[in-house]
Scaffold this motif. Structure first.
Motif, PDB file in Angstrom:
ATOM      1  N   TYR A 182       0.416  42.767  11.903  1.00 59.85           N
ATOM      2  CA  TYR A 182       0.578  43.784  10.762  1.00 59.85           C
ATOM      3  C   TYR A 182       0.293  45.558  11.195  1.00 59.85           C
ATOM      4  O   TYR A 182      -1.303  45.344  11.552  1.00 59.85           O
ATOM      5  CB  TYR A 182       0.644  43.633   9.962  1.00 59.85           C
ATOM      6  CG  TYR A 182       1.141  44.013   8.479  1.00 59.85           C
ATOM      7  CD1 TYR A 182       2.529  44.703   7.785  1.00 59.85           C
ATOM      8  CD2 TYR A 182      -0.308  45.225   7.815  1.00 59.85           C
ATOM      9  CE1 TYR A 182       2.859  45.455   6.796  1.00 59.85           C
ATOM     10  CE2 TYR A 182       0.274  45.601   6.538  1.00 59.85           C
ATOM     11  CZ  TYR A 182       2.082  46.001   6.583  1.00 59.85           C
ATOM     12  OH  TYR A 182       1.975  46.927   5.545  1.00 59.85           O
ATOM     13  N   VAL A 183       1.261  46.493  11.674  1.00 58.40           N
ATOM     14  CA  VAL A 183       0.996  47.636  12.038  1.00 58.40           C
ATOM     15  C   VAL A 183       1.439  48.448  10.863  1.00 58.40           C
ATOM     16  O   VAL A 183       3.158  48.123  11.231  1.00 58.40           O
ATOM     17  CB  VAL A 183       0.876  47.862  12.730  1.00 58.40           C
ATOM     18  CG1 VAL A 183       0.072  49.485  12.937  1.00 58.40           C
ATOM     19  CG2 VAL A 183       0.010  47.778  14.125  1.00 58.40           C
ATOM     20  N   PRO A 184       1.721  48.777   9.319  1.00 56.33           N
ATOM     21  CA  PRO A 184       2.121  49.312   8.705  1.00 56.33           C
ATOM     22  C   PRO A 184       2.847  50.994   8.570  1.00 56.33           C
ATOM     23  O   PRO A 184       1.938  51.114  10.029  1.00 56.33           O
ATOM     24  CB  PRO A 184       1.272  49.660   7.468  1.00 56.33           C
ATOM     25  CG  PRO A 184       0.281  49.960   7.741  1.00 56.33           C
ATOM     26  CD  PRO A 184      -0.281  48.829   9.265  1.00 56.33           C
ATOM     27  N   PRO A 185       4.162  51.092   8.301  1.00 63.29           N
ATOM     28  CA  PRO A 185       4.882  52.075   9.247  1.00 63.29           C
ATOM     29  C   PRO A 185       3.901  53.854   8.911  1.00 63.29           C
ATOM     30  O   PRO A 185       3.895  53.937  10.677  1.00 63.29           O
ATOM     31  CB  PRO A 185       5.849  52.397   8.574  1.00 63.29           C
ATOM     32  CG  PRO A 185       6.379  51.550   8.390  1.00 63.29           C
ATOM     33  CD  PRO A 185       5.515  50.124   8.128  1.00 63.29           C
ATOM     34  N   ALA A 186       3.406  53.603   8.090  1.00 65.01           N
ATOM     35  CA  ALA A 186       1.960  54.443   7.931  1.00 65.01           C
ATOM     36  C   ALA A 186       1.022  54.862   8.768  1.00 65.01           C
ATOM     37  O   ALA A 186       0.646  56.320   9.668  1.00 65.01           O
ATOM     38  CB  ALA A 186       1.995  55.244   6.794  1.00 65.01           C
ATOM     39  N   LYS A 187       1.204  53.575   9.459  1.00 64.85           N
ATOM     40  CA  LYS A 187      -0.520  53.589  10.833  1.00 64.85           C
ATOM     41  C   LYS A 187      -0.005  53.672  12.274  1.00 64.85           C
ATOM     42  O   LYS A 187      -0.795  54.190  12.464  1.00 64.85           O
ATOM     43  CB  LYS A 187      -1.145  52.502  10.772  1.00 64.85           C
ATOM     44  CG  LYS A 187      -2.121  52.491   9.093  1.00 64.85           C
ATOM     45  CD  LYS A 187      -2.921  53.474   8.897  1.00 64.85           C
ATOM     46  CE  LYS A 187      -3.532  53.029   7.290  1.00 64.85           C
ATOM     47  NZ  LYS A 187      -4.613  54.458   6.935  1.00 64.85           N
TER      48      LYS A 187
END
Ligand SMILES: Cc1cc2nc3c(=O)[nH]c(=O)nc-3n(C[C@H](O)[C@H](O)[C@H](O)COP(=O)(O)O)c2cc1C
Length: 411
Positions: A182-187
């Motif tokens: 998991y890598v959130p879009p903001a990151k």
């Protein structure tokens, strides 16, 4: 031209090379543990209060480092401990650590959350591989992992009991990343920036289609499952809660040596042995799980005093120098394990880097044994520990060297 790892003279040098090669979002989780992340440093700092004492005028022109545990003699008194998802830290890290273990003749404990499968590692290191186990929520998965390890020829199983709940690391929670799943879009801007700053790490993964899949878990996922799917499956199954009957169950199922890893209390150590375990590993998971625990080395003497006469005692946590291993053995350990020391090595320079870490620790042990007048690591005991620590009531080794007792009597 000499490689960078060949110029490293301490584990700290290898750590620095590993740090430079690896994105922050991979390196920081290796370094830190639960909560504020101070546990690993406390483990390492814990050694500072123990000092060695030297017997003078002892011939140490040859110094013996070999150690026999579970029927096998290894060339050094330490092995490589389990590291989950090591293949993310460096592509094929598990295979490289296994190769290094064979070359150095030491054991390599494969994590049950590994990117490489037990079958592959057992092919590389048939006589050196130990299997670590996180028992799954679904016991059929646990049983199958045991079956696979047994069929692959593994002789030693280490059941980890110190990680029943997920780790809560403040840095990681703030970062909001959970690799590989998991890598959130903001990151993404941060991840891309870090990836560009560490091109060798990025290339070794990007050129193979992304972060590696946990092959240890792949058989339990649907065919064709992605790395993300397999990681999510493993996290849905572990960590989870088990009780002492699980030790009895594993004892019935596992025909080889059974170690209980992550013991920090004398009563638990005794209970594990009562239930048929062959040994315990005194360990607080490298300080990874809980920030408010003593340094692992401070836990060791109490357990050694309670059960050291009954079974081999293994120790890990905070070992960064050969002298740390001497202290651990002086305080009652029969064999030590290291995780970060060899992990830094493999991250910094692959198999060569892992071998460099093993060589650094081995030459430090050898030099320090000669300095303290102890020609054989098997003779390392509390008489070589300076000050009050040596008066801890430690049981003698079950087969004490007669020569050693004579020497102490006249000293
Ligand atoms: C990044 C990382 C991952 C780890 N993964 C596992 C694991 O999968 N299973 C396990 O039993 N222990 C795991 N450990 C704990 C080690 O096996 C070992 O007990 C501990 O790290 C030893 O301390 P040291 O790193 O100071 O040498 C991990 C440790 C680290 C640093």
């Amino acid at each position: 031209m000499a490689s960078k790892v060949s110029k490293a003279i301490t584990i700290g040098d290898l750590r620095e090379l590993a740090r430079r090669r690896t994105p922050e979002f991979v390196f920081v989780p290796v370094e830190t543990g639960g909560d504020d992340g101070n546990g690993p440093a406390r483990n390492a700092d814990g050694f500072h209060k123990y000092h060695l004492s030297a017997h003078a005028l002892v011939d140490c022109s040859t110094v013996k480092l070999d150690a026999t545990v579970f029927g096998r003699t290894y060339s050094r008194p330490f092995g490589i401990s389990a590291v989950g998802f090591a293949g993310i830290m460096r592509r094929h890290a598990e295979q490289m650590l296994a190769e290094a273990a064979v070359e150095a003749n030491i054991p390599f404990m494969l994590s049950s959350s590994s990117c490489a499968s037990i079958e592959e590692i057992a092919r590389i290191a048939p006589k050196h591989v130990w299997q670590q186990l996180y028992a799954a929520r679904d016991s059929r998965i646990t049983d199958d992992m045991l079956r696979r390890a047994r069929d692959a020829g593994v002789e030693v199983l280490a059941f980890t009991v110190d990680a029943p709940a997920p780790m809560y690391n403040h840095w990681l929670v703030r970062a909001g990343l959970k690799l590989p799943a998991y890598v959130p879009p903001a990151k993404w801007p941060y991840v891309i920036w870090q990836a560009l700053r560490h091109p060798r790490w990025t290339w070794e993964h990007a050129s193979r289609g992304g972060l590696p899949r946990a092959d240890s878990w792949a058989p339990y996922a649907p065919a064709g499952a992605s790395a993300n799917d397999v990681a999510r499956l493993s996290w849905s199954q572990t960590p989870t809660f088990h009780e002492w009957p699980e030790v009895e169950r594993l004892r019935r199922l596992w025909p080889g040596k059974l170690l209980i890893k992550g013991i920090v209390r004398p009563d638990d150590a005794a209970r594990a042995l009562d239930l048929g375990a062959d040994a315990v590993i005194v360990s607080n998971h490298g300080g990874n799980k809980l920030d408010c625990m003593p340094a692992a080395i401070d836990i060791l003497p109490g357990i050694a005093a309670h059960v050291g006469h009954r079974a081999p005692l293994l120790f890990d946590g905070g070992i960064r120098r050969g002298s740390n291993i001497l202290v651990a053995h002086g305080l009652g350990a029969n064999f030590s394990m290291v995780a970060r020391a060899t992990l830094y090595g493999v991250m910094a320079g692959g198999t060569e880097g892992a071998l460099r870490a093993i060589e650094i620790l081995s030459s430090e042990i050898k030099r320090d044994l000669a300095m303290i007048g102890c020609p054989d690591i098997a003779r390392m005991d509390a008489t070589y520990i300076h000050g009050s620590a040596r008066h801890i009531d430690l049981p003698r080794r079950r087969e004490p060297a007669v020569e050693k007792i004579d020497k102490i009597a006249v000293s």
